[in-house]
Write an enzyme that holds these catalytic residues in place. Structure first.
Site, PDB file in Angstrom:
ATOM      1  N   TYR A  75       0.831  -1.217   0.000  1.00  0.00           N
ATOM      2  CA  TYR A  75       0.000   0.000   0.000  1.00  0.00           C
ATOM      3  C   TYR A  75       0.859   1.259   0.000  1.00  0.00           C
ATOM      4  O   TYR A  75       0.469   2.282  -0.563  1.00  0.00           O
ATOM      5  CB  TYR A  75      -1.020  -0.044   1.150  1.00  0.00           C
ATOM      6  CG  TYR A  75      -2.128  -1.012   0.820  1.00  0.00           C
ATOM      7  CD1 TYR A  75      -2.097  -2.320   1.274  1.00  0.00           C
ATOM      8  CD2 TYR A  75      -3.148  -0.640  -0.062  1.00  0.00           C
ATOM      9  CE1 TYR A  75      -3.078  -3.238   0.897  1.00  0.00           C
ATOM     10  CE2 TYR A  75      -4.132  -1.544  -0.447  1.00  0.00           C
ATOM     11  CZ  TYR A  75      -4.084  -2.843   0.025  1.00  0.00           C
ATOM     12  OH  TYR A  75      -5.040  -3.747  -0.377  1.00  0.00           O
ATOM     13  N   ARG A 128       1.549   1.913  -3.646  1.00  0.00           N
ATOM     14  CA  ARG A 128       0.375   2.426  -4.376  1.00  0.00           C
ATOM     15  C   ARG A 128       0.079   3.869  -3.947  1.00  0.00           C
ATOM     16  O   ARG A 128      -0.320   4.698  -4.739  1.00  0.00           O
ATOM     17  CB  ARG A 128      -0.833   1.524  -4.134  1.00  0.00           C
ATOM     18  CG  ARG A 128      -0.677   0.144  -4.783  1.00  0.00           C
ATOM     19  CD  ARG A 128      -1.855  -0.743  -4.505  1.00  0.00           C
ATOM     20  NE  ARG A 128      -3.063  -0.247  -5.160  1.00  0.00           N
ATOM     21  CZ  ARG A 128      -4.285  -0.664  -4.828  1.00  0.00           C
ATOM     22  NH1 ARG A 128      -4.441  -1.561  -3.874  1.00  0.00           N
ATOM     23  NH2 ARG A 128      -5.338  -0.199  -5.450  1.00  0.00           N
ATOM     24  N   GLN A 167     -15.356   1.912  -6.243  1.00  0.00           N
ATOM     25  CA  GLN A 167     -14.600   0.787  -5.676  1.00  0.00           C
ATOM     26  C   GLN A 167     -13.125   1.178  -5.564  1.00  0.00           C
ATOM     27  O   GLN A 167     -12.329   0.448  -4.978  1.00  0.00           O
ATOM     28  CB  GLN A 167     -14.719  -0.461  -6.551  1.00  0.00           C
ATOM     29  CG  GLN A 167     -16.145  -0.962  -6.714  1.00  0.00           C
ATOM     30  CD  GLN A 167     -16.259  -2.013  -7.786  1.00  0.00           C
ATOM     31  OE1 GLN A 167     -16.037  -3.213  -7.547  1.00  0.00           O
ATOM     32  NE2 GLN A 167     -16.578  -1.577  -8.995  1.00  0.00           N
ATOM     33  N   ASP A 215      -8.294   5.353  -4.790  1.00  0.00           N
ATOM     34  CA  ASP A 215      -7.568   6.590  -5.092  1.00  0.00           C
ATOM     35  C   ASP A 215      -8.478   7.789  -4.821  1.00  0.00           C
ATOM     36  O   ASP A 215      -9.680   7.629  -4.593  1.00  0.00           O
ATOM     37  CB  ASP A 215      -7.066   6.580  -6.556  1.00  0.00           C
ATOM     38  CG  ASP A 215      -8.182   6.606  -7.603  1.00  0.00           C
ATOM     39  OD1 ASP A 215      -8.190   5.741  -8.504  1.00  0.00           O
ATOM     40  OD2 ASP A 215      -9.069   7.488  -7.517  1.00  0.00           O
ATOM     41  N   HIS A 241     -14.510   0.545  -0.953  1.00  0.00           N
ATOM     42  CA  HIS A 241     -13.374  -0.302  -0.580  1.00  0.00           C
ATOM     43  C   HIS A 241     -12.282   0.448   0.155  1.00  0.00           C
ATOM     44  O   HIS A 241     -11.156  -0.031   0.246  1.00  0.00           O
ATOM     45  CB  HIS A 241     -12.802  -0.987  -1.832  1.00  0.00           C
ATOM     46  CG  HIS A 241     -13.777  -1.927  -2.455  1.00  0.00           C
ATOM     47  ND1 HIS A 241     -13.623  -2.414  -3.729  1.00  0.00           N
ATOM     48  CD2 HIS A 241     -14.939  -2.461  -2.001  1.00  0.00           C
ATOM     49  CE1 HIS A 241     -14.634  -3.227  -4.025  1.00  0.00           C
ATOM     50  NE2 HIS A 241     -15.453  -3.253  -2.983  1.00  0.00           N
ATOM     51  N   GLY A 244     -15.875   1.569 -15.890  1.00  0.00           N
ATOM     52  CA  GLY A 244     -14.543   1.053 -15.572  1.00  0.00           C
ATOM     53  C   GLY A 244     -14.499  -0.001 -14.497  1.00  0.00           C
ATOM     54  O   GLY A 244     -13.545  -0.057 -13.717  1.00  0.00           O
TER      55      GLY A 244
HETATM   56  N1  APR Z   1     -11.787   3.278 -19.266  1.00  0.00           N
HETATM   57  C1  APR Z   1     -12.838   2.589 -18.740  1.00  0.00           C
HETATM   58  N2  APR Z   1     -12.771   1.289 -18.377  1.00  0.00           N
HETATM   59  C2  APR Z   1     -11.588   0.666 -18.570  1.00  0.00           C
HETATM   60  C3  APR Z   1     -10.455   1.304 -19.114  1.00  0.00           C
HETATM   61  C4  APR Z   1     -10.590   2.674 -19.462  1.00  0.00           C
HETATM   62  N3  APR Z   1      -9.569   3.354 -19.988  1.00  0.00           N
HETATM   63  N4  APR Z   1      -9.441   0.398 -19.169  1.00  0.00           N
HETATM   64  C5  APR Z   1      -9.935  -0.764 -18.660  1.00  0.00           C
HETATM   65  N5  APR Z   1     -11.223  -0.605 -18.320  1.00  0.00           N
HETATM   66  C6  APR Z   1     -12.144  -1.577 -17.724  1.00  0.00           C
HETATM   67  C7  APR Z   1     -11.832  -3.021 -18.005  1.00  0.00           C
HETATM   68  O1  APR Z   1     -12.377  -3.413 -19.254  1.00  0.00           O
HETATM   69  C8  APR Z   1     -12.536  -3.703 -16.830  1.00  0.00           C
HETATM   70  O2  APR Z   1     -13.909  -3.931 -17.128  1.00  0.00           O
HETATM   71  O3  APR Z   1     -12.046  -1.437 -16.323  1.00  0.00           O
HETATM   72  C9  APR Z   1     -12.433  -2.663 -15.718  1.00  0.00           C
HETATM   73  C10 APR Z   1     -11.401  -3.019 -14.670  1.00  0.00           C
HETATM   74  O4  APR Z   1     -11.837  -4.180 -14.027  1.00  0.00           O
HETATM   75  P1  APR Z   1     -11.002  -4.707 -12.756  1.00  0.00           P
HETATM   76  O5  APR Z   1      -9.553  -4.652 -13.066  1.00  0.00           O
HETATM   77  O6  APR Z   1     -11.637  -5.992 -12.343  1.00  0.00           O
HETATM   78  O7  APR Z   1     -11.265  -3.594 -11.635  1.00  0.00           O
HETATM   79  P2  APR Z   1     -12.524  -3.434 -10.713  1.00  0.00           P
HETATM   80  O8  APR Z   1     -13.769  -3.925 -11.401  1.00  0.00           O
HETATM   81  O9  APR Z   1     -12.532  -2.039 -10.218  1.00  0.00           O
HETATM   82  O10 APR Z   1     -12.189  -4.427  -9.477  1.00  0.00           O
HETATM   83  C11 APR Z   1     -13.121  -4.422  -8.403  1.00  0.00           C
HETATM   84  O11 APR Z   1     -11.636  -5.877  -7.163  1.00  0.00           O
HETATM   85  O12 APR Z   1      -9.463  -6.299  -6.629  1.00  0.00           O
HETATM   86  C12 APR Z   1     -10.631  -5.787  -6.137  1.00  0.00           C
HETATM   87  O13 APR Z   1     -10.977  -4.195  -4.464  1.00  0.00           O
HETATM   88  C13 APR Z   1     -10.483  -4.346  -5.761  1.00  0.00           C
HETATM   89  O14 APR Z   1     -11.977  -2.499  -6.127  1.00  0.00           O
HETATM   90  C14 APR Z   1     -11.368  -3.624  -6.750  1.00  0.00           C
HETATM   91  C15 APR Z   1     -12.387  -4.670  -7.115  1.00  0.00           C
END
Ligand code: APR
Length: 229
Positions: free
Chosen positions: A54, A57, A87, A90, A105, A171
């Protein structure tokens, strides 16, 4: 009375600010074992490793900037009562000017007592030392919701979505619950948007799909929203 626009955001919202997502190619969970660095069991096993994770990050966040998507969401507050449910840990929504941000989160710039979760303090972007103690004399921990822990704000978030006139998902892969379950709280017939360059882990009947990154996609969504004022 402004219409309520509720926006659920995930890591993709900050991708164009240079912050890695989790499950995309090259994402954080390709580099680290999520259960080692983002779970309560991981903390019990190796608090020093997680403190360092952390710290890295948090240090990266100091040099990241909100992207156009964050700013466009903040600008929508002129026309809508915008509530962000994120979620993300930041602070880019706040730094872009959004005034109602609910962190499901937790928050990277905050730490709290391991003994009393109400004892939260802001440490900005500085490192937290392993074993560092807070004012109550107990060790500190990142103010983050880890896998294996409850999501204290999920009830408040569900209430916001139920009250929404318009809903947007930006996202997030919709892989992680209970956050992903918020989609089910939207009342039928309310306009809803998805902004994501890729497919997500849920079919979203009735959603307007905007297959773009957040930096461009929020402005695209704005064109649709202007017809809904
Ligand atoms: N703009 C919008 N969406 C995007 C972009 C972008 N430039 N680039 C990638 N994405 C999308 C991807 O297609 C995907 O659907 O963002 C999403 C990211 O998904 P994850 O990496 O799974 O992130 P997230 O859904 O926020 O994860 C949820 O999981 O690890 C835990 O606590 C952590 O809050 C996190 C939670």
């Amino acid at each position: 009375m402004k219409k309520k626009l509720v926006v659920l955001t995930g890591a993709g919202m900050s991708a164009e600010s240079g912050i890695k997502t989790f499950r995309d190619t090259g994402g954080l969970w390709e580099e680290y074992d999520v259960m080692e660095v983002a779970s309560i069991d991981g903390w019990r096993r190796n608090p020093t490793l997680m403190t360092e994770f952390y710290n890295q990050r948090r240090a990266q966040l100091e040099h990241a900037q909100p992207n156009r998507g964050h700013v466009a969401l903040a600008e929508l507050e002129e026309m809508f009562d915008v509530r962000i449910v994120t979620q993300n840990v930041d602070n880019l929504h706040e730094r872009a000017g959004s005034t109602h941000v609910l962190h499901l989160h937790g928050e990277l710039t905050k730490v709290r007592s391991v003994l009393d979760e109400s004892k939260v303090q802001d440490i900005g972007y500085r490192k937290m030392e392993p074993g560092e103690k807070g004012p109550d004399g107990a060790p500190l921990r990142p103010h983050i919701v880890w896998f294996g822990e409850a999501v204290p704000l999920i009830g408040e978030a569900a209430h916001l979505v139920r009250e929404a006139d318009i809903f947007a998902v930006i996202g997030t892969s919709l892989n992680v619950y209970p956050a992903a379950g918020l989609v089910g709280d939207l009342r039928p017939g309310r306009p809803a948007f998805l902004i994501d360059p890729n497919e997500v882990a849920m079919t979203l009947p009735g959603f307007t799909i905007i297959r773009e990154g957040a930096a461009k996609g929020v402005d695209t969504m704005r064109e649709h929203l202007l017809k809904l004022i």
